[in-house]
Each structure stands twice: as C-alpha cells, then as structure tokens.
Design a protein around this motif. Structure first.
Motif, PDB file in Angstrom:
ATOM      1  N   THR A   1       0.831  -1.210   0.000  1.00 11.30           N
ATOM      2  CA  THR A   1       0.000   0.000   0.000  1.00 11.30           C
ATOM      3  C   THR A   1       0.864   1.258   0.000  1.00 11.30           C
ATOM      4  O   THR A   1       0.378   2.343  -0.324  1.00 11.30           O
ATOM      5  N   PHE A   2       2.134   1.111   0.392  1.00 10.39           N
ATOM      6  CA  PHE A   2       3.065   2.252   0.387  1.00 10.39           C
ATOM      7  C   PHE A   2       3.867   2.343  -0.917  1.00 10.39           C
ATOM      8  O   PHE A   2       4.593   3.314  -1.116  1.00 10.39           O
ATOM      9  N   MET A   3       3.765   1.342  -1.765  1.00 16.86           N
ATOM     10  CA  MET A   3       4.563   1.311  -2.998  1.00 16.86           C
ATOM     11  C   MET A   3       3.830   2.032  -4.129  1.00 16.86           C
ATOM     12  O   MET A   3       2.592   2.005  -4.184  1.00 16.86           O
ATOM     13  N   PRO A   4       4.551   2.666  -5.034  1.00 12.05           N
ATOM     14  CA  PRO A   4       3.892   3.358  -6.147  1.00 12.05           C
ATOM     15  C   PRO A   4       3.183   2.382  -7.081  1.00 12.05           C
ATOM     16  O   PRO A   4       3.614   1.240  -7.233  1.00 12.05           O
ATOM     17  N   LYS A   5       2.097   2.819  -7.701  1.00  9.27           N
ATOM     18  CA  LYS A   5       1.370   1.945  -8.627  1.00  9.27           C
ATOM     19  C   LYS A   5       2.186   1.669  -9.884  1.00  9.27           C
ATOM     20  O   LYS A   5       2.106   0.585 -10.465  1.00  9.27           O
ATOM     21  N   GLU A   6       2.943   2.666 -10.298  1.00 10.00           N
ATOM     22  CA  GLU A   6       3.785   2.495 -11.482  1.00 10.00           C
ATOM     23  C   GLU A   6       5.105   1.860 -11.050  1.00 10.00           C
ATOM     24  O   GLU A   6       6.009   2.536 -10.560  1.00 10.00           O
ATOM     25  N   ARG A   7       5.192   0.565 -11.178  1.00  6.11           N
ATOM     26  CA  ARG A   7       6.393  -0.147 -10.763  1.00  6.11           C
ATOM     27  C   ARG A   7       6.454  -1.480 -11.499  1.00  6.11           C
ATOM     28  O   ARG A   7       5.444  -1.948 -12.046  1.00  6.11           O
ATOM     29  N   GLN A   8       7.629  -2.102 -11.475  1.00  2.00           N
ATOM     30  CA  GLN A   8       7.783  -3.470 -11.985  1.00  2.00           C
ATOM     31  C   GLN A   8       7.952  -4.385 -10.768  1.00  2.00           C
ATOM     32  O   GLN A   8       8.817  -4.148  -9.919  1.00  2.00           O
ATOM     33  N   THR A   9       7.118  -5.428 -10.659  1.00  2.00           N
ATOM     34  CA  THR A   9       7.123  -6.291  -9.481  1.00  2.00           C
ATOM     35  C   THR A   9       7.532  -7.702  -9.864  1.00  2.00           C
ATOM     36  O   THR A   9       7.013  -8.264 -10.835  1.00  2.00           O
ATOM     37  N   LEU A  10       8.440  -8.260  -9.085  1.00  2.00           N
ATOM     38  CA  LEU A  10       8.954  -9.607  -9.348  1.00  2.00           C
ATOM     39  C   LEU A  10       8.734 -10.456  -8.104  1.00  2.00           C
ATOM     40  O   LEU A  10       9.109 -10.048  -7.005  1.00  2.00           O
ATOM     41  N   LEU A  11       8.141 -11.630  -8.258  1.00  2.00           N
ATOM     42  CA  LEU A  11       7.868 -12.520  -7.128  1.00  2.00           C
ATOM     43  C   LEU A  11       8.533 -13.867  -7.378  1.00  2.00           C
ATOM     44  O   LEU A  11       8.342 -14.471  -8.439  1.00  2.00           O
ATOM     45  N   PHE A  12       9.316 -14.320  -6.402  1.00  2.00           N
ATOM     46  CA  PHE A  12       9.983 -15.625  -6.504  1.00  2.00           C
ATOM     47  C   PHE A  12       9.554 -16.496  -5.327  1.00  2.00           C
ATOM     48  O   PHE A  12       9.511 -16.040  -4.183  1.00  2.00           O
ATOM     49  N   SER A  13       9.262 -17.747  -5.622  1.00  2.00           N
ATOM     50  CA  SER A  13       8.813 -18.671  -4.579  1.00  2.00           C
ATOM     51  C   SER A  13       9.163 -20.094  -4.998  1.00  2.00           C
ATOM     52  O   SER A  13       9.091 -20.439  -6.175  1.00  2.00           O
ATOM     53  N   ALA A  14       9.558 -20.912  -4.010  1.00  2.00           N
ATOM     54  CA  ALA A  14       9.889 -22.306  -4.317  1.00  2.00           C
ATOM     55  C   ALA A  14       8.633 -23.109  -4.600  1.00  2.00           C
ATOM     56  O   ALA A  14       8.643 -24.027  -5.427  1.00  2.00           O
ATOM     57  N   THR A  15       7.537 -22.782  -3.900  1.00  2.00           N
ATOM     58  CA  THR A  15       6.265 -23.460  -4.107  1.00  2.00           C
ATOM     59  C   THR A  15       5.180 -22.419  -4.361  1.00  2.00           C
ATOM     60  O   THR A  15       5.387 -21.227  -4.130  1.00  2.00           O
ATOM     61  N   MET A  16       4.034 -22.874  -4.836  1.00  2.00           N
ATOM     62  CA  MET A  16       2.955 -21.942  -5.164  1.00  2.00           C
ATOM     63  C   MET A  16       1.641 -22.306  -4.457  1.00  2.00           C
ATOM     64  O   MET A  16       0.668 -22.723  -5.081  1.00  2.00           O
ATOM     65  N   PRO A  17       1.587 -22.201  -3.119  1.00  2.00           N
ATOM     66  CA  PRO A  17       0.324 -22.424  -2.421  1.00  2.00           C
ATOM     67  C   PRO A  17      -0.706 -21.376  -2.835  1.00  2.00           C
ATOM     68  O   PRO A  17      -0.356 -20.330  -3.396  1.00  2.00           O
ATOM     69  N   SER A  18      -1.960 -21.643  -2.543  1.00  2.00           N
ATOM     70  CA  SER A  18      -3.043 -20.761  -2.997  1.00  2.00           C
ATOM     71  C   SER A  18      -2.881 -19.329  -2.493  1.00  2.00           C
ATOM     72  O   SER A  18      -3.209 -18.371  -3.197  1.00  2.00           O
ATOM     73  N   ALA A  19      -2.361 -19.178  -1.267  1.00  2.00           N
ATOM     74  CA  ALA A  19      -2.193 -17.822  -0.711  1.00  2.00           C
ATOM     75  C   ALA A  19      -1.179 -17.012  -1.504  1.00  2.00           C
ATOM     76  O   ALA A  19      -1.334 -15.795  -1.676  1.00  2.00           O
ATOM     77  N   ILE A  20      -0.134 -17.671  -2.004  1.00  2.00           N
ATOM     78  CA  ILE A  20       0.877 -16.974  -2.815  1.00  2.00           C
ATOM     79  C   ILE A  20       0.296 -16.625  -4.182  1.00  2.00           C
ATOM     80  O   ILE A  20       0.541 -15.536  -4.721  1.00  2.00           O
ATOM     81  N   LYS A  21      -0.494 -17.539  -4.750  1.00  2.00           N
ATOM     82  CA  LYS A  21      -1.142 -17.247  -6.035  1.00  2.00           C
ATOM     83  C   LYS A  21      -2.071 -16.043  -5.910  1.00  2.00           C
ATOM     84  O   LYS A  21      -2.108 -15.177  -6.790  1.00  2.00           O
ATOM     85  N   ALA A  22      -2.813 -15.985  -4.794  1.00  2.00           N
ATOM     86  CA  ALA A  22      -3.726 -14.857  -4.570  1.00  2.00           C
ATOM     87  C   ALA A  22      -2.954 -13.558  -4.393  1.00  2.00           C
ATOM     88  O   ALA A  22      -3.353 -12.503  -4.909  1.00  2.00           O
ATOM     89  N   LEU A  23      -1.828 -13.636  -3.664  1.00  2.00           N
ATOM     90  CA  LEU A  23      -0.983 -12.455  -3.478  1.00  2.00           C
ATOM     91  C   LEU A  23      -0.451 -11.965  -4.820  1.00  2.00           C
ATOM     92  O   LEU A  23      -0.483 -10.767  -5.110  1.00  2.00           O
ATOM     93  N   ALA A  24       0.035 -12.894  -5.636  1.00  2.00           N
ATOM     94  CA  ALA A  24       0.574 -12.532  -6.948  1.00  2.00           C
ATOM     95  C   ALA A  24      -0.485 -11.830  -7.790  1.00  2.00           C
ATOM     96  O   ALA A  24      -0.206 -10.835  -8.477  1.00  2.00           O
ATOM     97  N   LYS A  25      -1.707 -12.349  -7.712  1.00  2.00           N
ATOM     98  CA  LYS A  25      -2.806 -11.768  -8.503  1.00  2.00           C
ATOM     99  C   LYS A  25      -3.107 -10.340  -8.073  1.00  2.00           C
ATOM    100  O   LYS A  25      -3.482  -9.490  -8.890  1.00  2.00           O
TER     101      LYS A  25
END
Length: 478
Positions: A166-190
């Motif tokens: 919520t503190f990060m600018p909307k105009e940005r490039q975001t990169l997410l790395f994870s060893a596994t993809m549980p549903s909570a991480i998928k929701a966060l990525a979305k």
C-alpha cells in the motif's frame, strides 16, 4: 548461452566476469530477458538455483544510479537479507550503486543513514514496514522484488507484505519468486502483479544434476558412528549437517567437537550476534562443519559447501530440496548424504517421487576401506610434496643417529597416525540387507495400495455411520 548474450552494461559485465559467472542457470536464462523487457514475473525456483542474480542483474542494469532508492528486495530472514545485499553490492559496485540492509535488532539511525546513500534496499518485512508506517522513509521504487515468498507466508508475514504494497507506487515493476505456489501466494501474486509472466523450473531441474544423492541404512543407535565413519571416508572440505531439532544440533555439535572436528551449531535460540559469528566463521573457512536446523539455515548461501548430511531426513520433500541445495553451487559438484533407518524408506520413496531425483543406497565403508583410502591419499600427498631445504636439513640431522631406511620408517609411522579409524568394523546394513528391506518395502506398499482400493467404499460408509453430520471432525478442529 553466456552472460554476454544479455547485452548488459559494460561495467556490470565486468562485475559478472569478476564474480566468475559464465553460463546462466535455467532460472537466470529464462527470467533475465523477461525482466529486461519490463514485465512483472512470477518465478518458481528453489534455493540454490541462482535467483538473486536472476533478478539482481537485470535490475542493476536498469537502474539510473541517481542517488535515490530505485529498487526494494523483500526477504524473509536477516541472514538472507545480508547475503542478498552482499551479492547485489558485488554486482553493482562498478556502477557506484550502493545497497542498504534493513532488518530488526539493528540501530534505526544507522540503517536510515545507509538508506540515504543507497540505490537498493534489501529488507525483512517487519522492520521495513515499521519504517514506512512511521514515515521514517519516503521512497518510490521503480522495482519491487519478493524473494522466498512461500517462506514469508510460512513465517506469518503475509499481512505485512500486503500492507507494504500500500506504500509502494502503482507504477512499478514487481517480481515474485517462490519455491512453491500455495493458494495464498497465487492470490498475493494476482493482487500485486500486473499480467505477470510465469517462469517455472521443471521437475527435472528441481534438484541440481550436479548433486550426487546417496543414503545409508543404519539402526537408530548407529547414527553417530555412521556419521563419523562417513566423515572419515569422504573427508569433506566444508559441510553442513541438518538436524530436526535445536536439542539435536547442540548435542551433535558437542559430540563432533569431542571427536576432534571443527564444528558449531546454528539454531533459532541463539542470539543474532552469535548466529552472525558462526555463519561468518563458516564462510571464511574457520569452521569445517556447520550443524543446523531447517529454520536456522533459511537463506544460508555459501558457495563452497562440498557435502550436505541429513542426520535425520526432513519431514517433507520440499525441505529436502532446500537442504541439499546448499551444495553443488556455482557449477560445482556436490554430495548429499542421508542417514536413514528402515522405517524411513517410505520417506525416501516420497522424496524420489516428488523431486524426480535418484537417491542411491550405499553401504557404510568398513575400517579397511577407510584405511585404504586414507593411505592412498597420503601416498599422493607424499608424491606431490616438494622437497625443501628444511626437510633436507632434518634428514641430514637424523642421519647422524639413524640410517635412511629407519628414518623413512619413523617418518611414515608418524604420518600414518592420521589413518587410524575409530569405531566398529561394520556399521549399518549390508548391501544384501538393504536389497531385502527395499523389496519388503515395495511389497508392503503394494499390499497397502490393494487394501486401500478394495476397502475405499466400506471405509466411506463406516465414516458416514460414525460421523453422520460429515463435519464433526472439522468443527472440532475449528
């Protein structure tokens, strides 16, 4: 393919060359071009696959170096924060881009001073969120990276991560790395990424092909003897032993020191200063053995670990992959050694199935095998040894009292003291025993599968009779 194919800035290319990087790893090969194109990405890759360089190199290449914070990397632990920061600084130093490391337990004023001169912040979620909430920093980074996202989820940082964005600018490039993809991480990525490209390391690449995986079968009371014998035989340069509990770490570190090894433990009950001292000693080669729990070793990144030992197998395949990923780094060969009992065969089979790797059953060497290997190694050292004046002078001095053959025998006897091998001659199961146990395990598994398929309907009916509401167990848990 080489790193030159990415057409990085000349000064960054020099840093890559100085670091000894030549060919990109699979995650680097696939992620770097996508990041350079400006897209958001979700990268699924385990520890040890080169993720830091996968996001760090393209980000550094795209930074302006204007003196403000242009990139933020969020990681789960202090140790990982320090290691990621060190690696990014190593790549960015020729471009005069500084990194600041932000985590709890350190002075606010000191960290804020570093942020003032940094182009990249590497931070743990708690302390970073404190700085943002209290308005101690006001930044508008163009790039935000979440590294080891599933670890942060497991450690309870999900709400903190959501608030940070919520503190990060909307105009940005975001990169997410994870060893596994549980549903909570998928929701966060979305929720935080925009039309990301997904990059996944295939199962065949989950465990590094340069890591040889073996297991040795023993009775429970033989674990310590087996470990010492394997160390005598393999003679690892630098190794990590994984235990399940803090108590086991403490006991095993005391035991190994009593056996003459340079070893120290690492677990969550230690003070941060102690943890940093142990890790630094291990990195600099002052320690030959690090004994750790899975939690304590999170984010641990040391390139020259030759062997990983599983004193006990972990409880899940993912932890196994994380453990053995500490060896076989930077293109080097590695060895992963597991000490198991017959009761742990089911876990061995599950690990093989989940990772696609092959764990080979081996027999613990007997005393004569270890002595032979040590003697051959000693012979090689003698053959390769240069003759110095100090050695010539010593022999000349001794020749006044003894003939040359006696001198040679005495010196050889002195050297062969190191070939002494402790313990029982035979430790653990023989090859024949292991084959019988594996066969029995396969037969038991087959019977269980047949029973399971035949009784499935009956069990369901019984469950309905005992639990007609269908939700009693669930409500009890709630």
């Amino acid at each position: 393919m080489t790193f030159k194919d990415f057409d990085f800035k000349e000064k960054l290319q020099k840093s890559i060359f100085d670091a000894g990087f030549k060919e990109p790893s699979p995650i680097q090969r696939d992620a770097i071009p996508v990041i350079l194109s400006g897209k958001d990405i979700v990268g699924q890759a385990h520890t040890g696959t080169g993720k830091t360089a996968a996001f760090g190199l393209p980000l550094i290449n795209m930074l302006d170096g204007n003196g403000s914070v242009e990139a933020v990397v969020i990681v789960p632990t202090r140790e990982l924060a320090m290691q990621v920061s060190d690696e990014l600084f190593r790549f960015a130093k020729n471009l005069s881009i500084n990194t600041a490391t932000v985590y709890g337990g350190q002075s606010y004023s000191r960290q804020l001073k570093h942020i003032d001169n940094a182009g990249i912040i590497v931070a743990t979620p708690g302390r970073f969120l404190d700085l943002l909430r209290d308005e101690k920093i006001k930044i508008a980074p163009k790039f935000v990276v979440l590294d080891e996202a599933d670890e942060m989820l497991d450690m309870g940082f999900l709400d903190d991560i959501k608030e940070i964005f919520t503190f990060m600018p909307k105009e940005r490039q975001t990169l997410l790395f994870s060893a596994t993809m549980p549903s909570a991480i998928k929701a966060l990525a979305k929720s935080i990424l925009i039309e990301p490209e997904f990059i996944t390391i295939t199962q065949s690449e989950i465990t590094n092909s340069k890591i040889t995986q073996t297991f040795y079968v023993v009775e429970e009371h033989e674990r310590d003897d087996a470990l010492i014998r394997l160390y005598d035989f393999k003679n690892p340069e630098k190794s990590i032993i994984f235990c399940r509990t803090k108590k086991e770490v403490d006991r095993l570190s005391t035991f190994l020191v009593s056996q003459g090894f340079s070893a120290k433990g690492l677990h969550g009950d230690m003070e941060q200063r102690q943890r940093e001292e142990v890790i630094n000693s291990f990195k600099k080669g002052k320690l030959e053995i690090l004994i750790a729990t899975d939690v304590a070793a999170r984010g641990l990144d040391v390139n020259d670990v030759s062997h990983v030992f599983n004193y006990h197998l972990p409880f899940d395949s993912e932890s196994y992959v994380h453990r053995i990923g500490r060896t076989g780094r930077a293109g080097k060969d590695g060895m992963a050694v597991s000490i198991v009992t017959p009761h742990e065969f089911r876990m061995i089979k599950k690990i093989q199935s989940d990772t696609g790797g092959k764990l080979e059953a081996k027999v613990i060497p007997n005393i004569s095998s270890v002595k032979e290997k040590k003697t051959n190694s000693l012979k090689s050292k003698i053959c390769e040894q240069k003759v110095y004046d100090s050695g010539v002078n010593l022999v000349e001095s001794l020749s006044e009292e003894y003939d040359l053959e006696t001198i040679a025998h005495k010196l050889a006897s002195l050297l062969t003291n190191d070939t002494y091998v402790k313990g029982n001659n035979n430790i653990g199961k023989s090859q024949n025993d292991i084959e019988k146990l594996l066969k029995r395990s396969r037969e038991d598994n087959g019977k269980a599968n047949r029973r399971g398929s035949g009784n499935f309907r009956d069990r369901n009916n019984n469950n309905r009779r005992r639990n007609p509401s269908g939700n009693r167990r669930q409500s009890r848990r709630g």
